[in-house]
Design a protein around this motif. Sequence first.
Motif, PDB file in Angstrom:
ATOM      1  N   VAL A   1      61.598 114.657  79.371  1.00  0.00           N
ATOM      2  CA  VAL A   1      62.754 114.685  80.262  1.00  0.00           C
ATOM      3  C   VAL A   1      63.116 115.852  80.359  1.00  0.00           C
ATOM      4  O   VAL A   1      63.468 116.742  79.283  1.00  0.00           O
ATOM      5  CB  VAL A   1      63.854 113.865  79.810  1.00  0.00           C
ATOM      6  CG1 VAL A   1      64.947 113.853  80.927  1.00  0.00           C
ATOM      7  CG2 VAL A   1      63.544 112.337  79.749  1.00  0.00           C
ATOM      8  N   GLU A   2      63.149 116.556  81.730  1.00  0.00           N
ATOM      9  CA  GLU A   2      63.664 117.900  82.041  1.00  0.00           C
ATOM     10  C   GLU A   2      64.808 117.722  82.864  1.00  0.00           C
ATOM     11  O   GLU A   2      64.853 117.478  83.891  1.00  0.00           O
ATOM     12  CB  GLU A   2      62.478 118.685  82.443  1.00  0.00           C
ATOM     13  CG  GLU A   2      62.786 120.256  82.533  1.00  0.00           C
ATOM     14  CD  GLU A   2      61.551 121.178  82.875  1.00  0.00           C
ATOM     15  OE1 GLU A   2      61.827 122.341  83.019  1.00  0.00           O
ATOM     16  OE2 GLU A   2      60.688 120.421  83.530  1.00  0.00           O
ATOM     17  N   CYS A   3      65.882 118.589  82.322  1.00  0.00           N
ATOM     18  CA  CYS A   3      66.970 118.534  83.254  1.00  0.00           C
ATOM     19  C   CYS A   3      66.976 119.837  83.984  1.00  0.00           C
ATOM     20  O   CYS A   3      66.950 120.940  83.385  1.00  0.00           O
ATOM     21  CB  CYS A   3      68.553 118.603  82.537  1.00  0.00           C
ATOM     22  SG  CYS A   3      69.928 118.541  83.346  1.00  0.00           S
ATOM     23  N   LEU A   4      67.019 119.920  85.085  1.00  0.00           N
ATOM     24  CA  LEU A   4      66.642 121.072  86.182  1.00  0.00           C
ATOM     25  C   LEU A   4      68.182 121.358  86.710  1.00  0.00           C
ATOM     26  O   LEU A   4      68.030 122.793  87.104  1.00  0.00           O
ATOM     27  CB  LEU A   4      65.837 120.678  87.228  1.00  0.00           C
ATOM     28  CG  LEU A   4      64.464 120.054  86.907  1.00  0.00           C
ATOM     29  CD1 LEU A   4      63.537 119.538  88.076  1.00  0.00           C
ATOM     30  CD2 LEU A   4      63.743 121.206  86.274  1.00  0.00           C
TER      31      LEU A   4
ATOM     32  N   VAL B   1      72.501 115.074  74.879  1.00  0.00           N
ATOM     33  CA  VAL B   1      73.144 115.500  76.325  1.00  0.00           C
ATOM     34  C   VAL B   1      72.136 116.889  76.459  1.00  0.00           C
ATOM     35  O   VAL B   1      71.958 117.662  75.734  1.00  0.00           O
ATOM     36  CB  VAL B   1      74.438 115.843  75.904  1.00  0.00           C
ATOM     37  CG1 VAL B   1      75.151 116.706  77.020  1.00  0.00           C
ATOM     38  CG2 VAL B   1      75.083 114.764  75.574  1.00  0.00           C
ATOM     39  N   LEU B   2      71.662 116.889  77.808  1.00  0.00           N
ATOM     40  CA  LEU B   2      70.900 117.934  78.578  1.00  0.00           C
ATOM     41  C   LEU B   2      71.588 118.743  79.397  1.00  0.00           C
ATOM     42  O   LEU B   2      72.076 117.970  80.275  1.00  0.00           O
ATOM     43  CB  LEU B   2      69.599 117.431  78.785  1.00  0.00           C
ATOM     44  CG  LEU B   2      68.558 116.612  77.884  1.00  0.00           C
ATOM     45  CD1 LEU B   2      67.399 116.040  78.560  1.00  0.00           C
ATOM     46  CD2 LEU B   2      68.329 117.525  76.814  1.00  0.00           C
ATOM     47  N   ALA B   3      71.791 119.957  79.142  1.00  0.00           N
ATOM     48  CA  ALA B   3      72.237 120.745  80.439  1.00  0.00           C
ATOM     49  C   ALA B   3      71.035 121.471  81.007  1.00  0.00           C
ATOM     50  O   ALA B   3      69.982 121.310  80.713  1.00  0.00           O
ATOM     51  CB  ALA B   3      73.151 121.675  79.881  1.00  0.00           C
ATOM     52  N   ALA B   4      71.094 122.071  82.371  1.00  0.00           N
ATOM     53  CA  ALA B   4      70.070 122.403  82.915  1.00  0.00           C
ATOM     54  C   ALA B   4      69.248 123.540  82.151  1.00  0.00           C
ATOM     55  O   ALA B   4      69.703 124.264  81.373  1.00  0.00           O
ATOM     56  CB  ALA B   4      70.636 123.280  84.119  1.00  0.00           C
TER      57      ALA B   4
ATOM     58  N   THR C   1      65.223 120.241  77.511  1.00  0.00           N
ATOM     59  CA  THR C   1      64.344 119.075  77.650  1.00  0.00           C
ATOM     60  C   THR C   1      64.509 118.229  76.404  1.00  0.00           C
ATOM     61  O   THR C   1      65.135 118.784  75.448  1.00  0.00           O
ATOM     62  CB  THR C   1      63.010 119.525  77.744  1.00  0.00           C
ATOM     63  OG1 THR C   1      62.830 120.294  76.177  1.00  0.00           O
ATOM     64  CG2 THR C   1      62.591 120.591  78.948  1.00  0.00           C
ATOM     65  N   PHE C   2      63.917 117.137  76.612  1.00  0.00           N
ATOM     66  CA  PHE C   2      63.827 116.027  75.509  1.00  0.00           C
ATOM     67  C   PHE C   2      62.598 115.144  75.825  1.00  0.00           C
ATOM     68  O   PHE C   2      62.152 114.790  77.055  1.00  0.00           O
ATOM     69  CB  PHE C   2      64.966 115.011  75.706  1.00  0.00           C
ATOM     70  CG  PHE C   2      65.010 113.820  74.637  1.00  0.00           C
ATOM     71  CD1 PHE C   2      64.991 114.166  73.434  1.00  0.00           C
ATOM     72  CD2 PHE C   2      64.802 112.617  75.127  1.00  0.00           C
ATOM     73  CE1 PHE C   2      64.929 112.888  72.387  1.00  0.00           C
ATOM     74  CE2 PHE C   2      64.734 111.552  74.392  1.00  0.00           C
ATOM     75  CZ  PHE C   2      64.990 111.889  73.043  1.00  0.00           C
TER      76      PHE C   2
END
Length: 114
Positions: free
Chosen positions: A61-64, A80-83, A86-87
Amino acid sequence: MTTTHLSNFATARPALALALYRALRSVWSARRDARGADCATMHDLASNQILSIAKPLGTFVECLQGCVWITIDADRRDIVLAAGQTFTADRDDRSLIQALAFSRVRLSLARPAS
């Protein structure tokens, strides 16, 4: 015993035939992708929109853009992922990805090559 051909079925119940075709196409596509192609999907999520992943083990999972919260069934962690963060899912329990603001995430079967 009467045999019904698919063409007769499609003529008699076109909406059901179309739904069946789409379901089978989705299964065939998923099987083809799982055989080796790194299939990445992009998802734009409105604020508070939730994306559910049934069997996420190994999903990258990549937060773009934006910020997302990931919760996994039977797991006490909150991710919690910010721009730019990744996870990689390390469990196969259902996962939910919720956008905390408008967000764009990319999901792939393996970590993309850098």
